[in-house]
Design an enzyme around this catalytic site. Structure first.
Site, mmCIF file in Angstrom:
data_model
loop_
_atom_site.group_PDB
_atom_site.id
_atom_site.type_symbol
_atom_site.label_atom_id
_atom_site.label_comp_id
_atom_site.label_asym_id
_atom_site.label_seq_id
_atom_site.Cartn_x
_atom_site.Cartn_y
_atom_site.Cartn_z
ATOM 1 N N GLY A 17 35.023 39.966 50.693
ATOM 2 C CA GLY A 17 34.821 39.784 52.129
ATOM 3 C C GLY A 17 33.608 40.254 52.567
ATOM 4 O O GLY A 17 32.986 39.561 53.586
ATOM 5 N N GLY A 130 42.402 35.395 45.596
ATOM 6 C CA GLY A 130 43.030 36.495 45.024
ATOM 7 C C GLY A 130 43.744 36.039 43.738
ATOM 8 O O GLY A 130 44.410 34.988 43.605
ATOM 9 N N ASP A 159 33.388 30.069 38.049
ATOM 10 C CA ASP A 159 33.576 29.725 36.571
ATOM 11 C C ASP A 159 32.562 28.580 36.181
ATOM 12 O O ASP A 159 31.676 28.552 35.121
ATOM 13 C CB ASP A 159 34.847 29.482 35.985
ATOM 14 N N HIS A 187 42.306 30.079 36.222
ATOM 15 C CA HIS A 187 40.926 30.980 36.197
ATOM 16 C C HIS A 187 41.424 32.257 35.450
ATOM 17 O O HIS A 187 42.180 33.358 36.035
ATOM 18 C CB HIS A 187 41.010 31.236 37.654
HETATM 19 P P1 NAX Z 1 38.883 44.580 46.707
HETATM 20 O O1 NAX Z 1 39.881 45.185 46.341
HETATM 21 O O2 NAX Z 1 37.527 45.224 46.997
HETATM 22 O O3 NAX Z 1 39.437 43.854 48.325
HETATM 23 C C1 NAX Z 1 40.719 43.320 48.386
HETATM 24 C C2 NAX Z 1 41.163 43.623 49.825
HETATM 25 O O4 NAX Z 1 42.210 42.879 50.123
HETATM 26 C C3 NAX Z 1 41.279 45.053 50.148
HETATM 27 O O5 NAX Z 1 40.410 45.271 51.071
HETATM 28 C C4 NAX Z 1 42.737 44.948 50.490
HETATM 29 O O6 NAX Z 1 43.064 46.035 51.643
HETATM 30 C C5 NAX Z 1 43.131 43.820 51.079
HETATM 31 N N1 NAX Z 1 44.251 43.410 50.808
HETATM 32 C C6 NAX Z 1 45.516 43.673 49.988
HETATM 33 N N2 NAX Z 1 46.410 42.941 50.219
HETATM 34 C C7 NAX Z 1 46.588 42.390 51.445
HETATM 35 C C8 NAX Z 1 47.436 41.775 52.021
HETATM 36 N N3 NAX Z 1 48.600 41.519 51.702
HETATM 37 N N4 NAX Z 1 46.784 40.889 53.200
HETATM 38 C C9 NAX Z 1 45.594 41.089 53.490
HETATM 39 N N5 NAX Z 1 44.612 41.931 52.756
HETATM 40 C C10 NAX Z 1 44.843 42.492 51.554
HETATM 41 O O7 NAX Z 1 38.671 43.051 46.034
HETATM 42 P P2 NAX Z 1 37.664 42.020 46.026
HETATM 43 O O8 NAX Z 1 36.805 42.449 44.846
HETATM 44 O O9 NAX Z 1 37.402 41.540 47.248
HETATM 45 O O10 NAX Z 1 38.486 40.911 45.038
HETATM 46 C C11 NAX Z 1 39.601 39.956 45.845
HETATM 47 C C12 NAX Z 1 40.237 39.313 45.024
HETATM 48 O O11 NAX Z 1 39.640 38.122 44.313
HETATM 49 C C13 NAX Z 1 41.057 39.880 43.766
HETATM 50 O O12 NAX Z 1 42.247 39.394 43.637
HETATM 51 C C14 NAX Z 1 40.156 39.469 42.623
HETATM 52 O O13 NAX Z 1 40.710 39.582 41.366
HETATM 53 C C15 NAX Z 1 39.889 38.136 43.026
HETATM 54 N N6 NAX Z 1 38.706 37.547 42.472
HETATM 55 C C16 NAX Z 1 38.816 36.018 42.276
HETATM 56 C C17 NAX Z 1 37.831 35.436 41.722
HETATM 57 C C18 NAX Z 1 38.077 33.917 41.119
HETATM 58 O O14 NAX Z 1 37.049 33.189 40.779
HETATM 59 N N7 NAX Z 1 39.119 33.176 41.540
HETATM 60 C C19 NAX Z 1 36.599 36.040 41.008
HETATM 61 C C20 NAX Z 1 36.347 37.323 41.840
HETATM 62 C C21 NAX Z 1 37.522 38.132 42.054
HETATM 63 O O15 NAX Z 1 37.653 38.808 40.931
#
Ligand code: NAX
Length: 323
Positions: A17, A130, A159, A187
């Protein structure tokens, strides 16, 4: 001046974010003539951190940024949304099995799918970042009953970009010279970065690299790149993921000039099970994702396509009570 478009970002105080919001507000996603309203969703425990992010957005005095809404109420965050980026998800905790992760995220994406259905614009486009992104996307679209499955997509452009960079590095060209590469499937570590149709300049990629490099180095390098970044940085990729999400939305809404990779609902293309969210080679035009159905695949490709499909079917089985 165009009417502002509403962009919802969930998990807005997280690391992706933080790497994404300022670029969206500066016009990199929808263009430098498109005003935007940001609608940011977080869980209550992260609202303080989100307040800090909002202050920083204010301190940029972005000309295109009309308004920022920060909330922990999904109905407010998705209200009238034109674009939704579902980034917030439950991370895998210590001792958590894959099944537990699917379950925990299943609950989040069920609720968000319903809230998008009830509160977003009827023409909304939703990108799921996510993890597990493909299956979270499936849960979301299944819970948004009044919207079309084509309005939902999951992210594999990161990717795709990783694969382009690896091939360009190996063949000693700039990334611009690589075309028609695709990443198929989930993914996850079963994804299949395919080179059979890829070209470097006008030369087929497989005439420039050994098959052994392709099979034993290139494919695992792309599949494991996320883990390699965690080992080096101590946390998962954020700036490159944010970049990919912005690129995904820009291409989806403004159109592609070359083939890229996106997760989209299968209608049985390449014999992939109908209804699952699978990454295909795609192009985008007039706000629509079109799967490139013209590819020739050999036995090696088909085997890899099946392997990653099998994993997605297992994931779907694990959360079938949510569909
Ligand atoms: P972070 O843990 O830094 O941030 C996630 C944020 O989501 C936190 O601030 C948390 O409070 C918030 N959150 C959790 N549950 C929530 C909900 N129900 N409603 C609103 N907000 C909520 O993770 P970050 O590094 O930003 O990664 C976010 C997601 O992207 C993870 O699931 C990660 O695995 C995924 N990714 C996906 C990728 C892709 O290519 N599709 C690559 C990058 C990343 O790994």
């Amino acid at each position: 001046m165009k009417e502002p478009l509403r962009i919802t970002v969930t998990g807005a105080a997280g690391q992706i974010g933080y790497a994404m919001l300022f670029r969206i507000a500066s016009g990199e996603m929808l263009g430098v003539d498109q005003p935007v309203t940001l609608q940011l969703l977080e869980i209550p425990q992260a609202m303080n951190a989100l307040d800090g992010v909002v202050m920083e957005l204010q301190d940029c005095a972005f000309p295109l940024l009309q308004r920022v809404v920060s909330t922990s109420r999904p109905e407010e965050a998705f209200s009238g949304a034109d674009f939704v980026l579902l980034v917030g998800a439950r991370p895998r905790g210590p001792g958590m099995e894959r099944k537990d992760l699917l379950e925990a995220n299943g609950a989040i994406f069920t609720g968000q799918g319903k809230a998008i259905n009830d509160h977003a614009s009827k023409n909304v486009r939703v990108l799921v970042v996510g993890n597990p992104a493909n299956t979270n996307c499936l849960i979301t679209l299944q819970n948004a009953r009044d919207l079309q499955p084509e309005q939902f997509s999951s992210m594999t452009i990161l990717d795709h970009n990783r694969a382009v960079a690896q091939l360009a590095g190996k063949t000693g060209v700039h990334v611009d010279a690589v075309h028609d590469l695709a990443v198929w499937g989930n993914h996850s570590s079963t994804m299949f970065p395919e080179l059979l149709s890829a070209k470097v300049g006008s030369t087929p990629a497989l005439e420039l690299v050994d098959f052994e490099w392709y099979r034993d180095k290139f494919i695992p390098a792309v599949q494991q790149r996320g883990a390699e970044i965690i080992r080096a940085r101590g946390s998962s990729s954020a700036a490159s993921a944010a970049n990919a999400a912005i690129q995904h939305m820009r291409l989806w809404s403004l159109g592609t000039t070359t083939v890229t990779s996106m997760g989209t609902v299968s209608c049985g293309e390449y014999d992939i099970t109908e209804g699952i969210v699978y990454s295909f080679p795609v192009t985008c035009r007039a706000g629509k994702i079109d799967i490139d159905t013209s590819r020739k695949l050999d036995d090696f490709c088909v085997e890899r396509l099946r392997l990653t499909e099998k994993e997605l079917l297992e994931e779907r089985d694990a959360i079938k009570h949510l569909l």
